[in-house]
Enzyme design. Structure first.
Site, short mmCIF file in Angstrom:
data_model
loop_
_atom_site.label_atom_id
_atom_site.label_comp_id
_atom_site.label_asym_id
_atom_site.label_seq_id
_atom_site.Cartn_x
_atom_site.Cartn_y
_atom_site.Cartn_z
N TYR A 150 0.82 -1.22 0.00
CA TYR A 150 0.00 0.00 0.00
C TYR A 150 0.85 1.27 0.00
O TYR A 150 2.07 1.22 0.02
CB TYR A 150 -0.98 -0.05 1.16
CG TYR A 150 -1.92 -1.24 1.06
CD1 TYR A 150 -2.64 -1.46 -0.11
CD2 TYR A 150 -2.05 -2.15 2.10
CE1 TYR A 150 -3.49 -2.55 -0.23
CE2 TYR A 150 -2.90 -3.25 1.99
CZ TYR A 150 -3.62 -3.45 0.82
OH TYR A 150 -4.45 -4.53 0.70
N ASP B 266 -20.88 -33.30 2.48
CA ASP B 266 -20.63 -33.62 1.07
C ASP B 266 -21.73 -34.50 0.49
O ASP B 266 -21.90 -34.56 -0.73
CB ASP B 266 -19.27 -34.30 0.92
CG ASP B 266 -18.14 -33.32 1.20
OD1 ASP B 266 -18.22 -32.17 0.73
OD2 ASP B 266 -17.17 -33.69 1.90
P1 ADP Z 1 -18.20 -35.05 4.91
O1 ADP Z 1 -17.12 -34.18 4.36
O2 ADP Z 1 -19.54 -34.68 4.41
O3 ADP Z 1 -18.15 -35.19 6.38
P2 ADP Z 1 -16.68 -37.49 4.35
O4 ADP Z 1 -16.56 -38.12 3.02
O5 ADP Z 1 -15.50 -36.83 4.95
O6 ADP Z 1 -17.94 -36.51 4.27
O7 ADP Z 1 -17.14 -38.55 5.39
C1 ADP Z 1 -18.15 -39.47 5.12
C2 ADP Z 1 -17.92 -40.66 6.03
O8 ADP Z 1 -19.05 -41.48 5.96
C3 ADP Z 1 -16.72 -41.51 5.64
O9 ADP Z 1 -15.85 -41.64 6.74
C4 ADP Z 1 -17.34 -42.85 5.23
O10 ADP Z 1 -16.53 -43.95 5.60
C5 ADP Z 1 -18.63 -42.84 6.01
N1 ADP Z 1 -19.71 -43.66 5.44
C6 ADP Z 1 -20.17 -43.62 4.17
N2 ADP Z 1 -21.19 -44.49 4.00
C7 ADP Z 1 -21.40 -45.07 5.21
C8 ADP Z 1 -22.33 -46.04 5.70
N3 ADP Z 1 -23.26 -46.57 4.91
N4 ADP Z 1 -22.24 -46.41 7.00
C9 ADP Z 1 -21.32 -45.85 7.81
N5 ADP Z 1 -20.43 -44.92 7.40
C10 ADP Z 1 -20.47 -44.54 6.12
#
Ligand code: ADP
Ligand code: SF4
Length: 669
Positions: free
Chosen positions: A175, A635
Site C-alpha cells: 500500500y 458432502d
Molecule cells: P463429509 O465431508 O460430508 O463429512 P466425508 O466423506 O468426509 O464426508 O465422510 C463421510 C464418512 O461417511 C466416511 O468416513 C465414510 O466412511 C462414512 N460412510 C459412508 N457411508 C457409510 C455407511 N453406509 N455407513 C457408515 N459410514 C459410512
C-alpha cells in the site's frame, strides 16, 4: 483446571503509549469480507474476540479517503463523520469486555484501482495500479502529499471520536506508505531517493497522527521487516536502517514481512512462528512494544517468543478466527481444548470473493450477528429425540459434537475404523497434516460428552437403521470422486474413462500406487489435483498435470497459495499442461487437447487420476427419505470444502427442533 503458572506471563498487561492492553493477546487487523458494507456483522464478530479474552481487537484496513477504495474487496472506511457511528458500535462492544479497540487507517495508493469511487489512484510515481487492472496512478505532487497527511489526521480524529484506543499508520504490504518506503520510489524531491527521504512520509505521518490524537490513543505502525528474499532468507537490511531511524516514534511496532504468501502462509507451506527468523531483530532496535503474527496456537510457542524477547504481544489473525476464545481457554488451563487453526486460509477467501468471512474450524465465524451463533454456546436440546448419524467425516463429527453439547443422545456409525472421513484421508497427503486438527479437536470435545457414542467399522444400511429405530437420522456419508471425468469442462463422460487405468484421488488415498507414468487431470481447480500430482511425483513417478485452467489449482489464488503451488509443481519436475482438456483415455496413453487451439497430443500414461468433480453418496438417504425423519449434511448433501461440511453439520445441529426462519435464513443489514 487451573492454568500452569508459567503461562501467567501471557496475561500480563502491556503498556502501549497512553493505553494499556489488559493482556498479551492481540488480534491484529484482519479482513473479514464485511468492512463498511456489513457493520453489524462486523461489530458482533469483533465483540466475540473480546469476549473470548483477546485483550486487543483491531478492525480490518480502514480507508481514509475515496482515493483509496479496494472494491470488490470490502475494507472499512472513515471517509467522513458519517462513518463514525458504526465504528463506535464495534468499539463499544469491544470495550464492554475490557479489551482495547484498534483501527488500521489505510491508504492503498497503487494497491487500489478505485473501481467504486472512480478517483484516480495515487502513487509516489505514475505506476500500474490495482491487481493487474488496466489503470495507473497519478504521481503525487507536494500538494497531494499535504492532502494525504490531512486526510490521515482527520481520519485519526474520527477514530478517536469513535472511541478507538490504538490508531495505525499502515506502512506495510503493497500500500501507499510502503510504496514510498521501497527503493523503487525514485522521486526527485525530498520524499524519494535516499532512505531518509523515502522514510520521510512515514515519519511525518507518525508525528502528525500523534500530535492529533496521541493524548488518548496509541499510535501503532505496521511495518515490514524485509524487502525481498525467500522465506527464511529475507533481506532485512533497509527495514532495519529505517526502523533505527524511527525507532521510538510510534507507541507500538506491528511487524510483518514483505511476502504476504509467507506472512499468512498456509500450513502446506509455512510452519507456526514462520516470521521469527525475519523479525527477531526488531526488539533490539526499539524500546517500544512489538507485536507480530505467526499462526500461533501453541501456548508454549507464545511463551517462548515473549520470554526470548522476540515479541511483547501475541499477534493473531487466523488463530483468533478459529479460536475466538483461545485466550480464555489458555487462562483456564484447558490447553487441549484450543480450537487450533489448520492453516487452510479459507477465512481469506471471504475477503477475496467479497463475501463474509468463514472458517473451516469455527463454523460460527461470520454468523455471530446474522444467525446469532456463538462459538462456545449452543442452546439446549429441543426434544428427547435419539439421533443416529451415519458417517464420521467433518460433517458427521461436527453434528455429533454439537448435538451432543445440546444434550441429545447421539449415536454415530462410521464404516471405517478411523474417524474423520475425508479429513483423515486428505491429511495424509503432502503438506496437509495439520488438517487433521478438524477431526482431533472434535474427537477431543466428544470425548468429554457421555451422550455421544461411536460405532466404528459399521457400514450401516437401510434395514439396520429401521431396526435401530432412532427418532432422527442424519446422513453424513460424504462424496466420492467421479471416475468418468465429468466436471466443469467435460459435461459428458470422457471416452475411455472406463479403462482400468483410470483411478481417482479416493483410490490414491486408499493406497493405490500407479505403476508407470501418470496423468493427473484436474478440472476441480482447488488443491486436490496439485496435491495428488505432488504425492505421486514424490514416489518417483513421471507425472503430468493437465488442467483446462490456465494455471495450476487456480482457485487457490483466493487462499494466497497459487504461486507457491505452481512453483512447487514445476520445481518437482511435474510436466504441466495448462489450458488442456482430456480428449480420451486409451490403454497406456491419453490424448490431451488444447482448449485454445484444439491441437491434440498423445502422452504416455499407465494411469490417469480423474480429479474433476464428486458424486454425493446419497443412496441411503434416498432409500429412507419418505419413511423416517431424515436429513443429509455435508458432502452427501452437496460436495464442497471441508469448511462447507463442518458448517453444514453445525447448522443441522443448531436447527434440530429449533425454530428456523422461513425464507431468508439469516438477518440482513
Ligand atoms: P463429509 O465431508 O460430508 O463429512 P466425508 O466423506 O468426509 O464426508 O465422510 C463421510 C464418512 O461417511 C466416511 O468416513 C465414510 O466412511 C462414512 N460412510 C459412508 N457411508 C457409510 C455407511 N453406509 N455407513 C457408515 N459410514 C459410512
Ligand atoms: Fe485457520 Fe482455516 Fe479457520 Fe482460516 S479458515 S482461521 S486458516 S482454520
Amino acid at each position: 483446571m487451573a492454568r500452569d503458572p508459567r503461562f501467567d506471563v501471557l496475561f500480563e498487561p502491556v503498556r502501549i503509549g497512553p493505553v494499556t492492553a489488559p493482556n498479551r493477546f492481540y488480534q491484529v487487523p484482519h479482513c473479514t469480507g464485511m468492512g463498511y458494507r456489513r457493520p453489524q456483522s462486523l461489530a458482533a464478530l469483533r465483540e466475540m474476540k473480546a469476549e473470548g479474552g483477546w485483550g486487543t481487537v483491531c478492525t480490518e484496513y480502514c480507508s481514509i479517503h475515496p482515493s483509496s477504495d479496494d472494491e470488490p474487496f470490502p475494507s472499512a472506511s472513515l471517509w467522513d463523520d458519517e462513518d463514525i457511528d458504526w465504528h463506535a458500535l464495534m468499539v463499544d462492544k469491544v470495550h464492554a469486555h475490557g479489551a482495547l479497540a484498534g483501527v488500521e487507517l489505510w491508504h492503498g495508493g497503487a494497491g487500489s484501482a478505485n473501481h467504486y469511487s472512480r478517483e484516480a489512484p495515487l502513487g509516489p510515481t505514475s505506476m500500474p495500479a490495482g491487481v493487474n487492472d488496466p489503470v495507473q496512478t497519478r504521481a503525487m505532487d507536494k500538494a497531494d502529499i499535504r492532502e494525504l497527511k490531512r486526510w490521515h489526521v482527520e481520519a485519526a480524529r474520527r477514530a478517536q471520536r469513535a472511541g478507538f484506543d490504538i490508531v495505525y499508520v499502515y506502512a506495510a504490504h503493497w500500500y501507499l506508505i510502503r510504496q514510498f518506503l521501497l527503493p523503487s520510489n525514485q522521486r526527485s524531491d525530498e520524499y524519494g531517493g535516499t532512505l531518509e527521504n523515502r522514510a520521510r512520509l512515514l515519519r511525518e505521518l507518525i508525528i502528525e497522527t500523534k500530535e492529533a490524537i496521541g493524548d488518548t490513543c496509541a499510535v501503532a505502525v505496521r511495518f515490514s521487516a524485509s524487502t525481498s528474499g525467500e522465506d527464511d532468507d529475507q533481506d532485512t537490511e533497509e527495514p532495519r536502517e529505517m526502523l533505527e531511524l524511527l525507532s521510538d516514534l510510534p507507541d507500538l511496532w506491528d511487524i510483518t514481512v514483505h511476502d504476504y504468501s509467507y506472512e499468512m502462509g498456509t500450513s502446506r507451506f509455512v510452519e507456526e512462528a514462520g516470521l521469527e527468523a525475519t523479525m527477531s531483530w526488531v526488539k533490539g532496535v526499539t524500546d517500544k512494544p512489538v507485536v507480530s503474527v505467526g499462526r500461533f496456537t501453541s501456548p508454549e510457542t507464545m511463551l517462548r517468543l515473549v520470554r526470548q524477547g522476540v515479541i511483547d504481544l501475541i499477534g493473531a489473525a487466523r488463530p483468533s478466527i478459529a479460536g475466538a476464545f483461545l485466550p480464555q481457554i489458555i487462562a483456564e488451563g484447558r490447553d487441549d481444548e484450543i480450537r487450533e487453526c489448520i492453516g487452510c486460509n479459507i477465512c481469506y477467501t471471504g475477503d477475496q470473493t467479497g463475501t463474509p468471512i468463514r472458517c473451516t474450524q469455527n463454523p460460527t465465524m461470520g454468523e455471530e450477528w446474522r444467525k446469532g451463533w456463538h462459538p462456545e454456546q449452543i442452546p439446549l436440546k429441543g426434544s428427547e429425540a435419539r439421533i443416529l448419524i451415519v458417517g464420521g467425516g467433518p460433517a458427521g463429527l461436527e453434528a455429533a459434537m454439537s448435538l451432543g453439547k445440546r444434550g441429545y443422545d447421539v449415536t454415530l456409525a462410521e464404516a471405517r475404523r478411523e474417524l474423520g472421513g475425508r479429513v483423515t484421508l486428505e491429511s495424509a497427503l503432502p503438506g496437509l497434516a495439520q488438517w487433521a486438527r478438524v477431526r482431533d479437536w472434535r474427537l477431543n470435545q466428544i470425548d468429554k460428552l457421555p451422550n455421544v457414542e461411536f460405532y466404528r467399522e459399521s457400514v450401516v444400511d437401510e434395514e439396520q437403521i429401521l431396526e435401530f429405530a432412532p427418532d432422527r437420522v442424519v446422513i453424513a456419508t460424504g462424496a466420492k470422486w467421479r471416475r468418468d471425468g465429468i466436471g466443469r469442462w467435460h459435461e459428458t463422460p470422457i471416452p475411455g474413462w472406463d479403462t482400468p487405468s483410470v483411478i481417482t484421488p479416493d483410490d490414491i488415498m486408499a493406497g493405490a500406487i500407479p505403476t508407470g507414468p501418470v496423468v493427473v487431470f484436474d478440472d476441480d481447480h482447488y488443491y486436490m489435483g496439485g496435491v495428488i500430482a505432488e504425492a505421486l511425483r514424490r514416489t518417483g513417478l513421471d507425472v503430468t498435470l493437465a488442467t483446462p485452467a490456465n494455471e495450476v489449482s487456480t482457485w487457490t489464488t483466493h487462499t494466497e497459495e497459487q504461486y507457491r503451488i505452481q512453483a512447487r509443481i514445476l520445481g518437482l519436475g511435474i510436466a504441466l499442461e495448462t489450458g488442456t482438456s482430456l480428449a480420451s483415455v486409451n490403454e497406456g496413453s491419453v490424448i490431451l487437447k488444447s482448449i485454445h487451439t484444439g491441437q491434440t497430443k498423445k502422452v504416455e500414461a499407465a494411469n490417469v487420476v480423474m480429479t474433476t468433480s464428486r458424486l454425493p453418496q446419497d443412496a441411503l438417504y434416498y432409500a429412507l427419505a419418505d419413511r423416517v425423519a431424515i436429513q443429509r449434511i455435508g458432502d452427501c448433501l452437496a460436495p464442497g470444502t471441508i469448511a462447507t461440511a463442518v458448517y453444514s453439520g453445525h447448522r443441522a445441529a443448531r436447527e434440530m427442533d429449533a425454530e428456523v426462519p422461513i425464507g431468508v435464513p439469516f438477518r440482513r443489514e
